[in-house]
Design an enzyme around this catalytic site. Structure first.
Site, PDB file in Angstrom:
ATOM      1  N   HIS A 173      22.953  38.485  48.561  1.00 29.28           N
ATOM      2  CA  HIS A 173      22.042  37.943  49.571  1.00 29.28           C
ATOM      3  C   HIS A 173      22.636  37.865  50.977  1.00 29.28           C
ATOM      4  CE1 HIS A 173      18.584  36.054  51.085  1.00 29.28           C
ATOM      5  NE2 HIS A 173      18.446  35.041  50.263  1.00 29.28           N
ATOM      6  N   TYR A 298      11.579  23.756  50.400  1.00 29.68           N
ATOM      7  CA  TYR A 298      12.062  24.859  51.233  1.00 29.68           C
ATOM      8  C   TYR A 298      11.169  26.076  51.037  1.00 29.68           C
ATOM      9  CZ  TYR A 298      15.251  28.506  52.991  1.00 29.68           C
ATOM     10  OH  TYR A 298      15.808  29.546  53.680  1.00 29.68           O
ATOM     11  N   THR A 311      16.642  33.720  58.729  1.00 23.67           N
ATOM     12  CA  THR A 311      15.564  32.864  58.224  1.00 23.67           C
ATOM     13  C   THR A 311      15.582  31.512  58.931  1.00 23.67           C
ATOM     14  OG1 THR A 311      16.910  31.886  56.470  1.00 23.67           O
ATOM     15  CG2 THR A 311      15.681  33.899  55.929  1.00 23.67           C
TER      16      THR A 311
END
Length: 507
Positions: A173, A298, A311
């Site tokens: 990620h 979230y 993000t």
């Protein structure tokens, strides 16, 4: 329509990137194209280097040429050493521990340094898995966890292909976010939809250039290079310990994929709600029913309107969404009152989403302040408290179609590549992770994750709670709205799925 440019920095790191573990912090390394001209393949505990470019001309090898190489890997019946086969599991353990093992047993080792470099400099990794699990949720869990021999988790991504040809992808990620990877994968899906490379028998179709070279006898097939490591007793002990940790963590991972096909985004839009807000509010209703309380939630929002943007957090749990949930649980509230509260919650979510996307969110700013506070040794009780709270409901949406106009005519998102579009583990030990996608017009997918060791969570139960929340929200709309074909007062009507709808009047 207003079209804004988005930063494409993440795309540079999709290929030829590896996350290198460090004692204090990891480093994301992007390798030069001159050093990254191969892929690494995992198969039955064995690891291979597969050349992707001609060594003499620098030409990218064709799929037809590469197929022969892959076939030789599949037909290889040599048996891998069981301990050596589990070396990839080291990439799944604590990063500091892996950094020490990597330095002591690989980087500074006269034999192991070279095959490690081959793996880390590869364009990407490919895993030729065994049989694909028949249960969809198990298939998703397999792509995420693997078996300890077939996922090099430091690589930017590993393509995982089962014996039947079904596939998924295991993604690291730190280099980028799911929409970027989904965008890349969609190019492959389009090629498959068009049958660009395959014949009717499922084998690669030779191109005219392949046929010409075959006739001339100039086709060059590069055999795969088997990689080998030297494993001493200390490294073997570390591998066994890592494998035990991985096995326990995998067994504890509870993943359930909920496919909701009763309706899709059209109902939400007809009720004057954002489809994403509709789903997020359904999460709030489902979580309250499942846990009996609200938690900070979230939702990932992209910030690629800014250079190197990643993000920001959309805080989906709000006073407005809580008011709607309480109304849904209160038998004394009318469907019309509930719908009004739903729209208020939807408007609030849409507004916050826009703020997050345009740099007006709060969480990244708070984190930056925390970093400055720690770096300058200026304690902040407020920041410590805010950033220590766990995200017990962590969610993210992955878009399904980003290549507008490139899919074959007549193909719809539901035709051939229907998928949940991904998943991830829970952020908190007593929480849920939910990756979702709005698939076409007629369905939603939810990949719910939690830990089996937690007595208060259950992924199957939560997936069912989400489905029930969506059904109850549809029933609410259908109950408080009266269907008619025409002659509606615009102020008291909405268009739900192409039908004129009038609010019921209280007598």
């Amino acid at each position: 329509m207003c079209i804004r440019d988005r930063c494409m920095d993440q795309y540079e790191h999709i290929f030829s990137s590896t996350r290198i573990p460090g004692l204090d912090q990891d480093t994301l390394v992007k390798y030069d194209a001159a050093d990254s001209r191969h892929i690494v393949v995992f198969s039955k505990g064995r690891i291979y280097r597969v050349q992707c470019y001609s060594k003499s001309t620098g030409r990218l090898l064709s799929p037809w040429e590469l197929e022969a190489t892959f076939n030789s890997i599949i037909s290889d019946e040599s048996v891998a050493d069981p301990t050596e086969a589990r070396i990839p599991v080291l990439t799944s353990i604590d990063r500091t521990e892996w950094a020490r093992i990597r330095e002591n047993h690989f980087v500074s080792h006269p034999i192991n340094a070279s095959p490690l470099e081959v793996i880390e400099t590869a364009v990407f990794a490919l895993s030729l898995d065994g049989p694909t699990p028949q249960v969809y949720s198990d298939e998703g869990k397999n792509y995420l966890c693997g078996d300890g021999t077939n996922r090099w988790s430091d690589k930017s991504f590993t393509v995982c292909i089962g014996e039947e040809g079904r596939g998924g992808i295991h993604v690291e990620h730190s280099f980028g976010d799911a929409p970027t990877v989904a965008h890349m994968l969609e190019y492959g899906n389009v090629a498959d939809e068009k049958r660009e490379f395959y014949g009717e028998d499922g084998n690669i179709r030779a191109s005219p250039e392949d046929i010409r070279k075959s006739k001339q006898g100039t086709i060059r097939i590069y055999p795969p290079e088997r990689l080998s490591f030297q494993v001493d007793s200390n490294l073997a002990h570390a591998i066994q310990k890592a494998h035990a940790t991985h096995t326990a963590a995998t067994a504890d991972m509870d993943i359930h994929i909920e496919e909701f096909a009763k309706y899709g985004k059209r109902i939400a839009k007809g009720a004057k709600c954002s489809p994403d807000a509709w789903v997020q509010i359904a999460f709030q209703l489902a979580y309250f029913r499942d846990q009996g309380r609200f938690e900070q939630t979230y939702e990932a929002s992209m910030t690629r309107l800014f250079r190197a943007g990643r993000t920001e957090t959309i805080r989906s749990a709000s006073n407005q969404s809580a008011a709607f949930v309480h109304a849904m649980q209160d038998p004394n509230t009318t469907p019309t009152e509930r719908l009004a509260l739903l729209r208020k919650a939807s408007d609030r979510h849409t507004h916050y989403s826009h703020d997050a996307m345009t740099g007006k969110g709060v969480d990244r700013h708070l984190f930056a302040m925390y970093v400055v506070s720690a770096g300058k040794n200026i304690p902040s009780e407020f920041l410590n408290k805010v950033l220590s709270r766990k995200w017990k409901l962590s969610t993210s949406q992955v878009p399904t179609r980003q290549l507008v106009g490139q899919h074959p005519e007549g193909k719809t998102p539901s035709d051939e590549f229907r998928t949940s579009n991904g998943g991830f583990g829970p952020v908190a030990d007593d929480g849920y992770g939910v990756l979702y996608c709005i698939w076409g017009e007629d369905r939603f997918f939810f990949t719910c994750s939690s830990k089996k060791s937690c007595p208060t969570t259950d992924s199957v139960r939560f997936g069912g709670a989400i489905a029930q929340a969506l059904l109850d929200m549809e029933t609410m709309c259908n109950t408080c709205l009266l269907y008619t074909s025409d002659a509606a007062d615009e102020e008291d009507s909405v268009d739900l799925g192409g039908r004129r709808i009038i609010k019921k009047k209280k007598k």
